[in-house]
Design an enzyme around this catalytic site. Structure first.
Site, short mmCIF file in Angstrom:
data_model
loop_
_atom_site.label_atom_id
_atom_site.label_comp_id
_atom_site.label_asym_id
_atom_site.label_seq_id
_atom_site.Cartn_x
_atom_site.Cartn_y
_atom_site.Cartn_z
N MET A 179 -11.79 -5.85 5.46
CA MET A 179 -10.87 -5.00 6.23
C MET A 179 -10.54 -5.68 7.55
SD MET A 179 -10.29 -2.41 4.28
CE MET A 179 -9.20 -1.64 5.50
N MET B 131 -8.91 8.26 0.03
CA MET B 131 -9.74 8.63 1.19
C MET B 131 -10.24 10.06 1.00
SD MET B 131 -7.41 7.15 4.28
CE MET B 131 -6.62 5.54 4.19
N ASP C 235 -4.74 3.79 -1.74
CA ASP C 235 -5.81 4.07 -0.78
C ASP C 235 -6.35 5.47 -0.97
OD1 ASP C 235 -6.07 1.68 0.89
OD2 ASP C 235 -3.98 2.07 1.44
N GLY D 42 0.96 -2.22 4.06
CA GLY D 42 1.52 -0.87 3.94
C GLY D 42 2.78 -0.71 4.76
N HIS E 11 -1.29 -1.01 -4.25
CA HIS E 11 -2.57 -0.70 -3.61
C HIS E 11 -2.59 0.81 -3.35
CE1 HIS E 11 -6.11 -1.85 -1.17
NE2 HIS E 11 -5.69 -0.95 -0.30
N MET F 152 -12.10 4.60 -0.50
CA MET F 152 -12.74 4.84 0.80
C MET F 152 -13.38 6.22 0.74
SD MET F 152 -9.71 3.15 3.05
CE MET F 152 -8.58 3.34 1.68
N SER G 87 0.84 -1.20 0.00
CA SER G 87 0.00 0.00 0.00
C SER G 87 0.87 1.24 0.00
CB SER G 87 -0.90 0.02 1.23
OG SER G 87 -1.47 1.32 1.34
N HIS H 264 -8.35 1.38 -3.95
CA HIS H 264 -9.29 1.12 -2.86
C HIS H 264 -9.98 2.44 -2.54
CE1 HIS H 264 -9.64 -0.20 1.69
NE2 HIS H 264 -10.82 -0.03 1.11
N ASP I 216 -6.88 -6.48 4.30
CA ASP I 216 -6.18 -5.19 4.30
C ASP I 216 -6.21 -4.60 5.71
OD1 ASP I 216 -5.19 -2.66 3.75
OD2 ASP I 216 -6.87 -2.05 2.47
#
Ligand code: DX5
Ligand code: ZN
Length: 226
Positions: free
Chosen positions: A138, A38, A36, A198, A34, A69, A9, A67, A176
């Protein structure tokens, strides 16, 4: 034997040196990056947008596993597809229109994943099982890297693994949050075949290549026979 995919990540990389992080993970044979995303609403943190994904796309031909979020992810699917993502994962908690989001990802020709927070009943997943290429469970409440792995995910992984196998699904089961060489074996034994890590990778004092090798070694004995 079923190969377990490893996706470092980028959240845990030096955010001012993403290109170097991507190059290091590529050289170390990572299966995907990956990313992330957000939005400061669905989770209490802000990270990357489509512009970052487009910039990463110019740095690597490897898979970009994005991903999301973010609230109402259906609003942003085209932007991330245009940016060059290979796969988009949306949270069931983030929209009342998760089917619409899943179908739009599929229409754009990307790999589609659906994610569940640790507190979300697995029943939310059942109507989506035949529509997705990846299920993400998760193992922390999303929002930050470096949190402690919640072992309760293992029972959930076993249940979903059973559902996928029962229907002959080839969907990947990804886990994850808090994954490292200590926690990964139990997650894989419970049925995960895709790991996001990560801080265990980008925070490793001996560097991402050594960290990925440790993860590979750690899970090698947990891989379930096909
Ligand atoms: C958490 C993110 C994770 C995170 C994992 O909200 O979805 O992908 O980067 O980081 P570690 O492996 O440090 O828990
Ligand atoms: Zn993630």
């Amino acid at each position: 034997m079923h190969p377990v995919l490893l996706a470092p990540s980028l959240l845990a990389a030096d955010l001012a040196r993403l290109a170097e992080a991507v190059a290091a993970a590529d050289a170390a044979g990572a299966d995907a990056h990956h990313v992330d995303v957000m939005d400061g609403h669905f989770v209490p943190n802000l990270t990357f947008g489509p512009g970052t994904v487009a910039a990463l796309r110019r740095q690597t031909t490897a898979t970009l596993d994005v991903h999301l979020m973010i609230e109402a992810p259906e609003r942003w699917i085209d932007a991330y597809a245009d940016a060059g993502a290979d796969g988009l994962t949306v949270h069931v908690e983030a929209t009342p229109h998760v089917h619409r989001a899943v179908r739009r990802v599929r229409e754009r020709g990307l790999t589609v994943g659906v994610a569940l927070n640790p507190g979300t009943p697995l029943a939310a997943l059942e109507p989506l099982l035949d529509e997705v290429d990846l299920v993400l469970l998760m193992s922390v409440d999303p929002g930050f890297g470096g949190q402690r792995y919640l072992p309760a995910v293992e029972g959930r992984l076993r249940t979903v693994r059973g559902w996928l196998d029962a229907r002959g699904s080839h969907a990947r089961l990804q886990v994850d949050g808090g994954i490292d060489a200590t926690t990964a074996p139990a997650a894989v034994a419970a049925g995960a075949d895709a790991l996001v890590a990560g801080s265990a990778v980008y925070g490793a004092p001996d560097g991402p290549a050594a960290a990925l090798e440790r993860l590979r070694q750690a899970v090698a004995s947990s891989i379930r026979p096909m």
